[in-house]
Scaffold this active site. Structure first.
Site, PDB file in Angstrom:
ATOM      1  N   HIS A  74       0.802  -1.227   0.000  1.00  0.00           N
ATOM      2  CA  HIS A  74       0.000   0.000   0.000  1.00  0.00           C
ATOM      3  C   HIS A  74       0.834   1.276   0.000  1.00  0.00           C
ATOM      4  CE1 HIS A  74       0.868  -0.242   4.274  1.00  0.00           C
ATOM      5  NE2 HIS A  74       0.515   1.026   4.392  1.00  0.00           N
TER       6      HIS A  74
HETATM    7  C1  UD1 Z   1      -2.053   5.363   6.311  1.00  0.00           C
HETATM    8  C2  UD1 Z   1      -0.699   5.762   6.879  1.00  0.00           C
HETATM    9  C3  UD1 Z   1       0.290   4.618   6.694  1.00  0.00           C
HETATM   10  C4  UD1 Z   1      -0.257   3.328   7.266  1.00  0.00           C
HETATM   11  C5  UD1 Z   1      -1.621   3.043   6.648  1.00  0.00           C
HETATM   12  C6  UD1 Z   1      -2.234   1.799   7.231  1.00  0.00           C
HETATM   13  C7  UD1 Z   1      -0.164   8.146   6.708  1.00  0.00           C
HETATM   14  C8  UD1 Z   1       0.709   9.142   6.037  1.00  0.00           C
HETATM   15  N1  UD1 Z   1      -0.142   6.911   6.198  1.00  0.00           N
HETATM   16  O1  UD1 Z   1      -1.884   5.192   4.921  1.00  0.00           O
HETATM   17  O2  UD1 Z   1       1.496   4.943   7.362  1.00  0.00           O
HETATM   18  O3  UD1 Z   1       0.632   2.273   6.980  1.00  0.00           O
HETATM   19  O4  UD1 Z   1      -2.485   4.166   6.915  1.00  0.00           O
HETATM   20  O5  UD1 Z   1      -3.357   1.387   6.513  1.00  0.00           O
HETATM   21  O6  UD1 Z   1      -0.816   8.464   7.667  1.00  0.00           O
HETATM   22  N2  UD1 Z   1      -9.347   4.996   2.355  1.00  0.00           N
HETATM   23  C9  UD1 Z   1     -10.519   4.309   2.329  1.00  0.00           C
HETATM   24  N3  UD1 Z   1     -11.120   4.007   3.522  1.00  0.00           N
HETATM   25  C10 UD1 Z   1     -10.610   4.390   4.718  1.00  0.00           C
HETATM   26  C11 UD1 Z   1      -9.416   5.125   4.721  1.00  0.00           C
HETATM   27  C12 UD1 Z   1      -8.787   5.417   3.534  1.00  0.00           C
HETATM   28  O7  UD1 Z   1     -11.026   3.944   1.292  1.00  0.00           O
HETATM   29  O8  UD1 Z   1     -11.203   4.081   5.764  1.00  0.00           O
HETATM   30  C13 UD1 Z   1      -8.682   5.305   1.072  1.00  0.00           C
HETATM   31  C14 UD1 Z   1      -8.979   6.721   0.626  1.00  0.00           C
HETATM   32  O9  UD1 Z   1      -9.092   6.721  -0.765  1.00  0.00           O
HETATM   33  C15 UD1 Z   1      -7.726   7.470   1.034  1.00  0.00           C
HETATM   34  C16 UD1 Z   1      -6.645   6.406   0.849  1.00  0.00           C
HETATM   35  O10 UD1 Z   1      -7.283   5.179   1.228  1.00  0.00           O
HETATM   36  O11 UD1 Z   1      -7.515   8.605   0.275  1.00  0.00           O
HETATM   37  C17 UD1 Z   1      -5.432   6.628   1.680  1.00  0.00           C
HETATM   38  O12 UD1 Z   1      -5.777   6.748   3.066  1.00  0.00           O
HETATM   39  P1  UD1 Z   1      -4.811   7.574   4.053  1.00  0.00           P
HETATM   40  O13 UD1 Z   1      -5.333   7.524   5.428  1.00  0.00           O
HETATM   41  O14 UD1 Z   1      -4.552   8.925   3.483  1.00  0.00           O
HETATM   42  O15 UD1 Z   1      -3.432   6.817   3.963  1.00  0.00           O
HETATM   43  P2  UD1 Z   1      -3.114   5.255   3.946  1.00  0.00           P
HETATM   44  O16 UD1 Z   1      -2.587   4.919   2.583  1.00  0.00           O
HETATM   45  O17 UD1 Z   1      -4.248   4.454   4.479  1.00  0.00           O
END
Ligand code: UD1
Length: 375
Positions: free
Chosen positions: A201
């Site tokens: 991811h």
């Molecule tokens: C975040 C953390 C990462 C961690 C990961 C665990 C940061 C910078 N990154 O990354 O260190 O390893 O979480 O999973 O904080 N999304 C959904 N549903 C959700 C949440 C997110 O669909 O409940 C999708 C959205 O499109 C979002 C994308 O995932 O834009 C990324 O989510 P985000 O929280 O920004 O970062 P992660 O890649 O999850």
């Protein structure tokens, strides 16, 4: 005040909340809402038997600046209103940095659990979050001797830094029997030792089309020898549509217990996750980290992890080597299931001292007069 925002935070918050409660301290649990889907958040509360948050900030997704600012804005007013004696943050996600920054500027004592990890790779947003959070927090709880060295070299004073072990391991050891009882392998038609587990991811792996193409080619070669199952993060799933080689089976994100069950049953794990490097070490399962660096070198020197980069030939060679000659399982010192108790004991002692001090005497940042209470 204990703050969690994203998947790996929930796993770390659970044992710390329990250990703080066992010392008699009062806790308030805050969910920033960085992760919000059932699959990314809800299932973790059920699997971990984690209490419902007392406050939910509903920060949601966005660019780094948008997400960090949304958490900061919502957290600032909550902090002002509740005036806790200490704020406890975990790991390296955007919510961690956001809440540490707000607490520091409000003069509230803050504690960072999993302090001092460094990959040396500032292109990772998590590395920036780690460096800044460690500069801001008053109490720094480290999982490894290297982490302690990083903190001291970064200017922390010895009395701020505590080598306590790994709270993720506390959760793993407490929940592994429940995880092993899950029917997930049977439901997926998997045999223990008959498959590999893949998770990806990190933006560096999934956002760049050339890197992803190279990685998928390597993974296809590995899958021809050992079929792979791939529970995909929403970020990754969106980029994979129609591109997966034969032998790789895509699943939705899995909860905590199924993740542990799938790791424990795997012959090999391929990942870019930090937490999974640690969990495979404790489970004794061979792990290949598809990155150029790790902030968790102890999983290599005292565990089953190898950092293999992203280049096709190197990844395939390392996977075949791990299948033919699996590493011997080892477990780092203090990864014993009691890190949270150590943290709670240190915080309880610190709060008893700072809150007992007369208001007129000098106090460290964040210390407040009153009863030794974490709200
Ligand atoms: C975040 C953390 C990462 C961690 C990961 C665990 C940061 C910078 N990154 O990354 O260190 O390893 O979480 O999973 O904080 N999304 C959904 N549903 C959700 C949440 C997110 O669909 O409940 C999708 C959205 O499109 C979002 C994308 O995932 O834009 C990324 O989510 P985000 O929280 O920004 O970062 P992660 O890649 O999850």
């Amino acid at each position: 005040m204990v703050v969690a925002g994203a998947r790996p935070n929930f796993v770390k918050a659970k044992p710390v909340l329990d250990a703080l409660a066992a010392t008699g301290l009062r806790t308030t649990f805050v969910h920033t809402g960085q992760h919000y889907d059932e699959a990314m958040s809800g299932v973790f509360f059920a699997d971990l038997d984690l209490r419902a948050p007392d406050h939910h900030l509903a920060a949601g997704s966005g660019s780094h600046a948008v997400q960090t600012a949304a958490v900061m804005t919502a957290f600032e007013s909550l902090l002002d209103r509740l005036a806790p004696d200490v704020v406890v943050v975990f790991g390296d996600v955007n919510s961690t940095l956001a809440c540490a920054l707000v607490a520091a500027k409000a003069g509230v004592r803050s504690a960072h659990v999993e302090a001092g990890l460094r990959s040396g790779d500032r292109s990772m947003p998590e590395e920036i979050n780690r460096i800044v959070t460690d500069q801001l927090c008053d109490d720094l709880f480290a999982t490894s001797p290297e982490a302690v060295e990083h903190l001291l070299r970064g200017g922390a004073t010895p009395h701020q830094v505590h080598l306590v072990g790994n709270v993720m391991v506390d959760t793993l050891l407490a929940r592994q029997a429940d995880a092993f009882a899950r029917p997930v392998l049977a439901e997926l038609g998997l045999r223990p030792g008959g498959y590999g587990l893949l998770t990806l991811h990190r933006p560096a792996n999934v956002d760049d089309p050339a890197t992803l193409t190279d990685l998928l080619a390597a993974l296809g070669e590995i899958a021809a020898r050992c079929p792979l199952v791939f529970p995909a993060h929403p970020r990754t799933a969106a980029r994979l549509a129609g591109r997966l080689p034969a032998g790789i089976r895509l699943l939705g994100p899995v909860g905590y217990l199924d993740s542990i069950a799938l790791q424990a049953g795997a012959r090999l794990v391929l990942t870019d996750s930090g937490g999974i490097q640690e969990e495979t070490t404790v489970l004794g399962v061979p792990c290949l980290t598809l990155r150029d660096s790790t902030e968790r070198p102890l999983t290599v020197t005292e565990g089953t992890n190898r950092v293999v980069g992203r280049e096709r030939a190197a990844v395939v060679a390392a996977a075949f080597e791990a299948l033919d000659h699996p590493p011997f399982p080892r477990r780092p010192a203090l990864w014993d299931g009691r890190a949270s108790q150590r943290i709670a004991a240190i915080l309880a002692r610190a709060l008893a001292v700072t809150t007992a001090r007369p208001a007129a005497t000098a106090q460290p940042p964040g210390a407040s007069a009153g009863s030794p209470v974490i709200r």
